[in-house]
Structures are given as structure tokens and as C-alpha cells.
Motif scaffolding. Structure first.
Motif, PDB file in Angstrom:
ATOM      1  N   ILE A   1       0.841  -1.206   0.000  1.00  0.00           N
ATOM      2  CA  ILE A   1       0.000   0.000   0.000  1.00  0.00           C
ATOM      3  C   ILE A   1       0.872   1.250   0.000  1.00  0.00           C
ATOM      4  CG2 ILE A   1      -1.690   1.319   1.355  1.00  0.00           C
ATOM      5  CD1 ILE A   1      -2.785  -1.530   2.255  1.00  0.00           C
ATOM      6  N   ASP A   2       1.909   1.253   0.832  1.00  0.00           N
ATOM      7  CA  ASP A   2       2.841   2.389   0.848  1.00  0.00           C
ATOM      8  C   ASP A   2       3.402   2.642  -0.549  1.00  0.00           C
ATOM      9  OD1 ASP A   2       2.716   3.171   3.554  1.00  0.00           O
ATOM     10  OD2 ASP A   2       4.272   1.731   4.150  1.00  0.00           O
ATOM     11  N   ALA A   3       3.817   1.590  -1.240  1.00  0.00           N
ATOM     12  CA  ALA A   3       4.395   1.731  -2.585  1.00  0.00           C
ATOM     13  C   ALA A   3       3.337   2.194  -3.589  1.00  0.00           C
ATOM     14  CB  ALA A   3       5.012   0.408  -3.035  1.00  0.00           C
ATOM     15  N   ASP A   4       2.152   1.614  -3.512  1.00  0.00           N
ATOM     16  CA  ASP A   4       1.097   1.934  -4.481  1.00  0.00           C
ATOM     17  C   ASP A   4       0.561   3.353  -4.334  1.00  0.00           C
ATOM     18  OD1 ASP A   4       1.370  -0.620  -5.482  1.00  0.00           O
ATOM     19  OD2 ASP A   4      -0.465  -1.401  -4.536  1.00  0.00           O
ATOM     20  N   TYR A   5       0.593   3.893  -3.123  1.00  0.00           N
ATOM     21  CA  TYR A   5       0.036   5.224  -2.889  1.00  0.00           C
ATOM     22  C   TYR A   5       1.104   6.286  -2.647  1.00  0.00           C
ATOM     23  CZ  TYR A   5      -4.556   3.106  -2.783  1.00  0.00           C
ATOM     24  OH  TYR A   5      -5.703   2.442  -3.140  1.00  0.00           O
ATOM     25  N   ALA A   6       2.345   5.984  -2.987  1.00  0.00           N
ATOM     26  CA  ALA A   6       3.421   6.965  -2.815  1.00  0.00           C
ATOM     27  C   ALA A   6       3.075   8.250  -3.558  1.00  0.00           C
ATOM     28  CB  ALA A   6       4.743   6.398  -3.325  1.00  0.00           C
ATOM     29  N   GLY A   7       3.144   9.373  -2.860  1.00  0.00           N
ATOM     30  CA  GLY A   7       2.852  10.658  -3.460  1.00  0.00           C
ATOM     31  C   GLY A   7       1.372  10.966  -3.625  1.00  0.00           C
ATOM     32  N   LYS A   8       0.512  10.111  -3.111  1.00  0.00           N
ATOM     33  CA  LYS A   8      -0.939  10.318  -3.224  1.00  0.00           C
ATOM     34  C   LYS A   8      -1.549  10.407  -1.831  1.00  0.00           C
ATOM     35  CE  LYS A   8      -1.254   7.432  -7.365  1.00  0.00           C
ATOM     36  NZ  LYS A   8      -1.838   6.206  -7.915  1.00  0.00           N
ATOM     37  N   ASP A   9      -2.691  11.094  -1.760  1.00  0.00           N
ATOM     38  CA  ASP A   9      -3.419  11.083  -0.495  1.00  0.00           C
ATOM     39  C   ASP A   9      -4.088   9.724  -0.353  1.00  0.00           C
ATOM     40  OD1 ASP A   9      -5.535  11.611  -2.490  1.00  0.00           O
ATOM     41  OD2 ASP A   9      -6.818  11.902  -0.741  1.00  0.00           O
ATOM     42  N   LEU A  10      -4.382   9.329   0.857  1.00  0.00           N
ATOM     43  CA  LEU A  10      -5.001   8.032   1.106  1.00  0.00           C
ATOM     44  C   LEU A  10      -6.012   8.168   2.229  1.00  0.00           C
ATOM     45  CD1 LEU A  10      -5.222   4.966   0.655  1.00  0.00           C
ATOM     46  CD2 LEU A  10      -3.292   4.693   2.235  1.00  0.00           C
ATOM     47  N   LEU A  11      -7.217   7.688   1.959  1.00  0.00           N
ATOM     48  CA  LEU A  11      -8.275   7.634   2.960  1.00  0.00           C
ATOM     49  C   LEU A  11      -8.641   6.179   3.186  1.00  0.00           C
ATOM     50  CD1 LEU A  11     -10.490   8.866   4.796  1.00  0.00           C
ATOM     51  CD2 LEU A  11     -11.949   8.974   2.747  1.00  0.00           C
ATOM     52  N   LEU A  12      -8.406   5.703   4.386  1.00  0.00           N
ATOM     53  CA  LEU A  12      -8.829   4.354   4.761  1.00  0.00           C
ATOM     54  C   LEU A  12     -10.270   4.427   5.239  1.00  0.00           C
ATOM     55  CD1 LEU A  12      -5.775   3.162   6.919  1.00  0.00           C
ATOM     56  CD2 LEU A  12      -6.145   2.835   4.464  1.00  0.00           C
ATOM     57  N   VAL A  13     -11.110   3.582   4.686  1.00  0.00           N
ATOM     58  CA  VAL A  13     -12.509   3.507   5.106  1.00  0.00           C
ATOM     59  C   VAL A  13     -12.739   2.128   5.699  1.00  0.00           C
ATOM     60  CG1 VAL A  13     -14.923   3.511   4.369  1.00  0.00           C
ATOM     61  CG2 VAL A  13     -13.317   5.184   3.409  1.00  0.00           C
ATOM     62  N   GLY A  14     -12.842   2.081   7.012  1.00  0.00           N
ATOM     63  CA  GLY A  14     -13.083   0.823   7.701  1.00  0.00           C
ATOM     64  C   GLY A  14     -14.562   0.508   7.744  1.00  0.00           C
ATOM     65  N   VAL A  15     -14.862  -0.772   7.573  1.00  0.00           N
ATOM     66  CA  VAL A  15     -16.251  -1.220   7.619  1.00  0.00           C
ATOM     67  C   VAL A  15     -16.494  -1.824   9.004  1.00  0.00           C
ATOM     68  CG1 VAL A  15     -18.025  -2.656   6.552  1.00  0.00           C
ATOM     69  CG2 VAL A  15     -16.233  -1.618   5.126  1.00  0.00           C
ATOM     70  N   LEU A  16     -17.315  -1.121   9.770  1.00  0.00           N
ATOM     71  CA  LEU A  16     -17.608  -1.528  11.146  1.00  0.00           C
ATOM     72  C   LEU A  16     -18.528  -2.742  11.184  1.00  0.00           C
ATOM     73  CD1 LEU A  16     -18.280   2.015  12.646  1.00  0.00           C
ATOM     74  CD2 LEU A  16     -16.300   0.562  13.078  1.00  0.00           C
ATOM     75  N   LYS A  17     -18.437  -3.491  12.216  1.00  0.00           N
ATOM     76  CA  LYS A  17     -17.546  -3.425  13.352  1.00  0.00           C
ATOM     77  C   LYS A  17     -16.309  -4.288  13.124  1.00  0.00           C
ATOM     78  CE  LYS A  17     -21.365  -3.113  16.600  1.00  0.00           C
ATOM     79  NZ  LYS A  17     -22.066  -3.821  17.676  1.00  0.00           N
ATOM     80  N   GLY A  18     -16.428  -5.225  12.224  1.00  0.00           N
ATOM     81  CA  GLY A  18     -15.393  -6.237  12.050  1.00  0.00           C
ATOM     82  C   GLY A  18     -14.024  -5.728  11.691  1.00  0.00           C
ATOM     83  N   ALA A  19     -13.934  -4.624  10.973  1.00  0.00           N
ATOM     84  CA  ALA A  19     -12.638  -4.154  10.481  1.00  0.00           C
ATOM     85  C   ALA A  19     -11.841  -3.359  11.506  1.00  0.00           C
ATOM     86  CB  ALA A  19     -12.834  -3.316   9.218  1.00  0.00           C
ATOM     87  N   VAL A  20     -12.335  -3.206  12.704  1.00  0.00           N
ATOM     88  CA  VAL A  20     -11.645  -2.386  13.700  1.00  0.00           C
ATOM     89  C   VAL A  20     -10.215  -2.877  13.934  1.00  0.00           C
ATOM     90  CG1 VAL A  20     -11.601  -1.727  16.146  1.00  0.00           C
ATOM     91  CG2 VAL A  20     -13.713  -1.551  14.838  1.00  0.00           C
TER      92      VAL A  20
END
Length: 179
Positions: free
Chosen positions: A26-45
Motif C-alpha cells: 500500500i505504501d508503494a502503491d500510494y506513494a505521493g498520493k493522499d489516502l483515505l482508509l474507510v473501515g467497515v464496522l464493526k469487524g474491520a476495527v
């Protein structure tokens, strides 16, 4: 919880190692880009917290809660948004973080919903993918583990809101949910 569990499918150390590998991708794929993680509750906590800590890339986090499950173990097929995003995702790079992709139907609906909001990109990251997910046209970019079509718990995955706190992923004994 000993008698409620049959076997461990992914240990705490295996999960941690795999999340570190995924974070590096993920670090490599989004280098130089903004990143918003969207967690799906509750399981992804659990996944969201550990993945975010493993990333070296700056990111924002937001949460959604969607439901297509009743009290049982199978999807009802009807999706409801229980909690929507607080952040506007227009022109953002969105990475949906999931605990498990069972059938992929709910996630397919969620991807369509988020894409309709005008983001730059929408990708998917999950710690567990099950075989039925391959039947849905859903590109899952980051997968922790492919696991059998068994009822699993732990590391955020629950049965009747229990077992989420286990630090590993294992199969639940049939007597618990058939009983």
C-alpha cells in the motif's frame, strides 16, 4: 472459549506479518498520493488499527457501518447504511478496509455506492477472503488470507457479537451456532 473453537487458521504472528507485507504494498502503491482508509464496522476495527500502524504513508481514516446480515450466519441480501462517512471522498483515493469477504455481495454494493460519490479511486483491502467471493465481479487489491468457506471468528470477526477480541482467526465449533 476453548471448547467453542475448533482450530486456528491464522495465528497472531501470521496476521501481523501479513499486515506488514500488505502495508508495504500500500505504501508503494500510494506513494505521493493522499489516502483515505474507510473501515467497515464493526469487524474491520482490528484490521484497520493494525494496518494503519503498519503504514509509513500518511493517511486519514473514516468509518462506515453497513449491514446485510440478520442474527444468523448468512447474508440477507438487503444492504443498509447504518453509519455513513463523515469525510467527503470526492477526488480522494479510498481504500476500503474489511475483515472478511464472504459472498462479496455487500462489498460490491458498497464499492458502487462509494464510486458514485466521485472519488479518484476505490480499492479494497481485506484480511480474509472466502471462496464465494470469487463468484462476484469484485477486484480485491489486497488480500491477507484466502480461507475456506467455514464459520470463522477472531481478529474482529464475530458470531453474535462475541469472539471479536481473539488475537487470531479460527473456526467456530458447530455446536455454538447450530445449538
Amino acid at each position: 472459549m476453548g471448547e467453542d473453537l475448533e482450530k486456528v487458521l491464522a495465528t497472531e504472528s501470521q496476521i501481523s506479518a501479513r499486515l506488514s507485507e500488505m502495508a508495504a504494498e500500500i505504501d508503494a502503491d500510494y506513494a505521493g498520493k493522499d489516502l483515505l482508509l474507510v473501515g467497515v464496522l464493526k469487524g474491520a476495527v482490528m484490521v484497520m488499527a493494525d494496518l494503519a500502524r503498519a503504514l509509513h504513508h500518511p493517511c486519514e481514516m473514516d468509518w462506515m457501518a453497513v449491514s446485510s446480515y440478520g442474527a444468523g450466519t448468512t447474508s440477507s441480501g438487503v444492504v443498509r447504511i447504518l453509519k455513513d462517512l463523515e469525510i467527503d471522498i470526492k477526488d480522494r483515493n479510498v481504500l476500503i478496509v474489511e475483515d472478511v469477504i464472504d459472498s462479496g455481495l455487500t462489498l460490491s454494493w458498497l464499492v458502487g455506492n462509494l464510486r458514485s460519490r466521485g472519488p479518484e479511486s476505490v480499492e479494497i483491502c481485506t484480511i480474509v477472503r472466502k471462496p464465494l467471493a470469487f463468484d462476484v465481479d469484485l477486484d480485491v487489491r489486497y488480500v491477507g488470507f484466502d480461507m475456506p468457506n467455514e464459520f470463522i471468528v477472531g481478529y474482529g470477526l464475530d458470531y453474535a457479537e462475541k469472539y471479536r477480541n481473539l488475537p487470531f482467526i479460527g473456526t467456530l465449533a458447530a455446536h455454538v451456532y447450530q445449538g
